[in-house]
Design a protein around this motif. Structure first.
Motif, PDB file in Angstrom:
ATOM      1  N   ASP A  56       0.879  -0.980  -0.051  1.00  0.00           N
ATOM      2  CA  ASP A  56       0.051   0.172  -0.102  1.00  0.00           C
ATOM      3  C   ASP A  56       0.890   1.435   0.135  1.00  0.00           C
ATOM      4  O   ASP A  56       0.703   2.218  -0.729  1.00  0.00           O
ATOM      5  N   ASP A  57       1.848   1.451   0.747  1.00  0.00           N
ATOM      6  CA  ASP A  57       2.804   2.553   0.966  1.00  0.00           C
ATOM      7  C   ASP A  57       3.466   2.577  -0.631  1.00  0.00           C
ATOM      8  O   ASP A  57       3.784   3.683  -0.924  1.00  0.00           O
ATOM      9  N   ASP A  58       3.832   1.528  -1.192  1.00  0.00           N
ATOM     10  CA  ASP A  58       4.500   1.590  -2.441  1.00  0.00           C
ATOM     11  C   ASP A  58       3.659   2.232  -3.210  1.00  0.00           C
ATOM     12  O   ASP A  58       4.086   3.029  -4.385  1.00  0.00           O
ATOM     13  N   ASN A  59       2.327   1.795  -3.533  1.00  0.00           N
ATOM     14  CA  ASN A  59       1.375   2.155  -4.544  1.00  0.00           C
ATOM     15  C   ASN A  59       1.224   3.568  -4.204  1.00  0.00           C
ATOM     16  O   ASN A  59       1.004   4.423  -5.269  1.00  0.00           O
ATOM     17  N   ALA A  60       1.019   3.986  -3.046  1.00  0.00           N
ATOM     18  CA  ALA A  60       0.910   5.571  -2.929  1.00  0.00           C
ATOM     19  C   ALA A  60       2.164   6.417  -3.261  1.00  0.00           C
ATOM     20  O   ALA A  60       1.857   7.453  -3.958  1.00  0.00           O
ATOM     21  N   PHE A  61       3.360   5.775  -2.979  1.00  0.00           N
ATOM     22  CA  PHE A  61       4.661   6.515  -3.330  1.00  0.00           C
ATOM     23  C   PHE A  61       4.869   6.622  -4.772  1.00  0.00           C
ATOM     24  O   PHE A  61       5.020   7.701  -5.277  1.00  0.00           O
ATOM     25  N   PHE A  62       4.417   5.667  -5.607  1.00  0.00           N
ATOM     26  CA  PHE A  62       4.875   5.609  -7.059  1.00  0.00           C
ATOM     27  C   PHE A  62       3.671   5.845  -7.844  1.00  0.00           C
ATOM     28  O   PHE A  62       3.946   6.062  -8.970  1.00  0.00           O
ATOM     29  N   GLY A  63       2.487   5.932  -7.196  1.00  0.00           N
ATOM     30  CA  GLY A  63       1.184   6.244  -7.869  1.00  0.00           C
ATOM     31  C   GLY A  63       0.966   5.103  -8.913  1.00  0.00           C
ATOM     32  O   GLY A  63       0.551   5.143  -9.889  1.00  0.00           O
ATOM     33  N   SER A  64       1.156   3.834  -8.536  1.00  0.00           N
ATOM     34  CA  SER A  64       1.049   2.811  -9.157  1.00  0.00           C
ATOM     35  C   SER A  64       0.110   1.722  -8.407  1.00  0.00           C
ATOM     36  O   SER A  64      -0.171   1.870  -7.366  1.00  0.00           O
ATOM     37  N   ASP A  65      -0.145   0.589  -9.288  1.00  0.00           N
ATOM     38  CA  ASP A  65      -1.034  -0.500  -8.509  1.00  0.00           C
ATOM     39  C   ASP A  65      -0.313  -1.822  -8.843  1.00  0.00           C
ATOM     40  O   ASP A  65      -0.363  -2.325  -9.924  1.00  0.00           O
ATOM     41  N   PHE A  66       0.597  -2.163  -7.602  1.00  0.00           N
ATOM     42  CA  PHE A  66       1.296  -3.396  -7.739  1.00  0.00           C
ATOM     43  C   PHE A  66       0.507  -4.544  -7.742  1.00  0.00           C
ATOM     44  O   PHE A  66       1.058  -5.678  -7.777  1.00  0.00           O
ATOM     45  N   ARG A  67      -0.855  -4.359  -7.747  1.00  0.00           N
ATOM     46  CA  ARG A  67      -1.738  -5.678  -7.721  1.00  0.00           C
ATOM     47  C   ARG A  67      -2.457  -5.670  -8.804  1.00  0.00           C
ATOM     48  O   ARG A  67      -3.580  -6.623  -9.049  1.00  0.00           O
TER      49      ARG A  67
END
Length: 245
Positions: A56-67
């Motif tokens: 969730d933190d990575d998604n917010a930081f990179f503006g991506s959806d890693f799922r």
């Protein structure tokens, strides 16, 4: 020939010989673990965990959806359902493992059903204070080694022209997006009806113990998130395969 020049040549020769001996000893040290299965299985496996909070933190930081399983399926070179045969050899900073192709969802020009391929599992034998097995790349977010006879959906990228000592010179692949820890959990999901997880933030396991585990999850929420990814990716792979027919 002068005495100084003779001494210089002798010194250089001694250094070269010492380097060769060290290199041979180092190579033999690693090779021992490829032939001595019991010794390999006793090494610590330095596992990290799959954490829904970190994703969730990575998604917010990179503006991506890693799922986003649809994007992952689209970007991978090859998508298959496969069974790990149990044949695994240590190559350069990775284990080269033989997978039998049970079904091809994508990449039929590169692989065929019923054939074997070599898949690099990104685990290195390293020596810090002691020798251990270090998961990296696609395995950096909680994935242990593949289990013998376990079935997986694998998202792979082709590795052209690499000489990794593949058993029988099999076509060689690496996991999709293996350098991206956020996407790495999408590279390999279980098809097993009963997944054997480890739940907790301190996965102190040996390499041998890790062979019976399917995911190292930080907590129950992370395990539930991983299982949801497995279900969605398998369903999307089936839908993609049907659409291509």
């Amino acid at each position: 020939m002068s005495t100084a020049k003779t001494a210089w040549i002798a010194s250089c020769s001694a250094l070269i010989l010492a380097s060769l001996i060290v290199g041979i000893m180092t190579r033999q040290g690693f090779t021992d673990y490829t032939t001595d299965v019991e010794a390999l299985e006793q090494l610590p496996y330095l596992a990290s965990t799959y954490s829904v909070t970190r994703i969730d933190d990575d998604n917010a930081f990179f503006g991506s959806d890693f799922r986003n399983v649809e994007n992952a399926l689209e970007e991978a070179d090859v998508v298959i359902a496969g069974t790990f045969t149990g044949n695994r050899v240590y190559s350069y900073q990775a284990f080269l493992s033989t997978v039998r192709v049970d079904k091809v969802y994508k990449g039929g020009g590169r692989v065929s059903e019923g054939s074997d391929i070599g898949v690099f599992e990104p685990m290195s034998i390293v020596s810090f204070d002691s020798v251990a097995v270090l998961p990296q790349g696609a395995y950096a977010s909680g994935l242990p080694p593949m289990r013998q006879e376990a079935k997986y959906v694998l998202l792979l990228d082709e590795m052209g022209g690499l000489d990794g000592g593949s058993p029988g010179e099999l076509p060689q692949f690496r996991f999709y997006a293996e350098q991206d820890s956020g996407l790495s959990v999408l590279s390999r999901v279980c098809l097993e009806s009963e997944i054997n997880p480890f739940v907790g933030n301190d996965p102190s396991k040996t390499y041998g113990e890790s062979l019976g585990i399917d995911i190292f999850a930080a907590d129950e929420d992370s395990l539930a998130d991983y299982l949801d990814i497995c279900r969605r990716l398998v369903a999307s792979a089936n839908s993609m395969s049907q659409a291509r027919q």
